[in-house]
Design a protein around this motif. Sequence first.
Motif, PDB file in Angstrom:
ATOM      1  N   ARG A   1     -31.537 -36.447 -84.739  1.00 48.40           N
ATOM      2  CA  ARG A   1     -32.242 -35.218 -85.128  1.00 48.40           C
ATOM      3  C   ARG A   1     -33.715 -35.358 -84.773  1.00 48.40           C
ATOM      4  O   ARG A   1     -34.297 -36.428 -84.948  1.00 48.40           O
ATOM      5  CB  ARG A   1     -32.098 -34.974 -86.633  1.00 48.40           C
ATOM      6  N   VAL A   2     -34.286 -34.297 -84.278  1.00 50.70           N
ATOM      7  CA  VAL A   2     -35.721 -34.299 -83.935  1.00 50.70           C
ATOM      8  C   VAL A   2     -36.507 -33.786 -85.129  1.00 50.70           C
ATOM      9  O   VAL A   2     -36.387 -32.611 -85.509  1.00 50.70           O
ATOM     10  CB  VAL A   2     -35.997 -33.425 -82.700  1.00 50.70           C
ATOM     11  N   ALA A   3     -37.312 -34.662 -85.746  1.00 54.64           N
ATOM     12  CA  ALA A   3     -38.119 -34.270 -86.904  1.00 54.64           C
ATOM     13  C   ALA A   3     -39.380 -33.521 -86.485  1.00 54.64           C
ATOM     14  O   ALA A   3     -39.837 -32.603 -87.167  1.00 54.64           O
ATOM     15  CB  ALA A   3     -38.490 -35.497 -87.724  1.00 54.64           C
ATOM     16  N   LYS A   4     -39.953 -33.905 -85.352  1.00 54.70           N
ATOM     17  CA  LYS A   4     -41.132 -33.214 -84.833  1.00 54.70           C
ATOM     18  C   LYS A   4     -41.188 -33.388 -83.328  1.00 54.70           C
ATOM     19  O   LYS A   4     -40.935 -34.467 -82.809  1.00 54.70           O
ATOM     20  CB  LYS A   4     -42.427 -33.764 -85.456  1.00 54.70           C
ATOM     21  N   ARG A   5     -41.524 -32.298 -82.650  1.00 51.00           N
ATOM     22  CA  ARG A   5     -41.747 -32.353 -81.206  1.00 51.00           C
ATOM     23  C   ARG A   5     -42.750 -31.267 -80.842  1.00 51.00           C
ATOM     24  O   ARG A   5     -42.561 -30.100 -81.157  1.00 51.00           O
ATOM     25  CB  ARG A   5     -40.442 -32.163 -80.440  1.00 51.00           C
ATOM     26  N   SER A   6     -43.828 -31.670 -80.219  1.00 55.68           N
ATOM     27  CA  SER A   6     -44.872 -30.713 -79.838  1.00 55.68           C
ATOM     28  C   SER A   6     -45.384 -31.035 -78.446  1.00 55.68           C
ATOM     29  O   SER A   6     -45.513 -32.205 -78.075  1.00 55.68           O
ATOM     30  CB  SER A   6     -46.034 -30.773 -80.843  1.00 55.68           C
TER      31      SER A   6
END
Length: 232
Positions: free
Chosen positions: A212-217
């Motif tokens: 799961r991707v918790a944060k991607r910016s």
Amino acid sequence: MPIIFAFVGFMSFLIWLNLGRLSLSNGALILSKSEASAHRIQNLLASLACFVVYEEKFVRIIDGIGDNLPDLLDNVDAKILELVQGDASLSVAEIADQVGLSSSPCWRRIKRMEEQGIIQRRVTLLDRNQLGLSFEVFATVKLALPNRTNLQAFEDMVQAWEEVSECMTVTGAVDYIIRIVTTDMHAYDDFLRDKLLGSALVSDVQSRIVIRVAKRSTALPLGLVQKYTEDA
């Protein structure tokens, strides 16, 4: 520029007056000179030169034309960058409205930062899950012999693999970390066998599947840039 011409005209008039005292004798104009007036002329010329240089720099900075030095970036530029890296579809008029500029100077600032290479390109971000590309892996790669020739050969090879979205040289016990995006476990297994481990350059691969991707910016942290925080 009209400011420069007006000032030059005014200074020329002062210099003419300081050439000496004017008097009329028998209908003729008589001009008398003194060392004091010559000294005043030198001071006036020096002031004129300083003003012209300052005014030229001022006009160039305001226009943003012909000077692409990074130290001309200011807090307004930072605000523009924040907006365009958040949403590249914004029009110049929309950006200008949010940073408090009219469209023309806003466009010039964006154009200057493009020419500097600060704004590299504009892209569209796609939802990989909706496209069936939901399987993501970060793999560490160790080369059999990590010399200059093999490193370059591996990097050239990776360029042709569309599954690899990122490839970074890193420190430590491995040589590379690569990010692979594909459809499922079976597709990744095919990539691993046929391409990655199929290369004689590679001696070891360790795979880490993303759950799961918790944060991607994609946005850069402009608040950490010293010159911007000082201007803010």
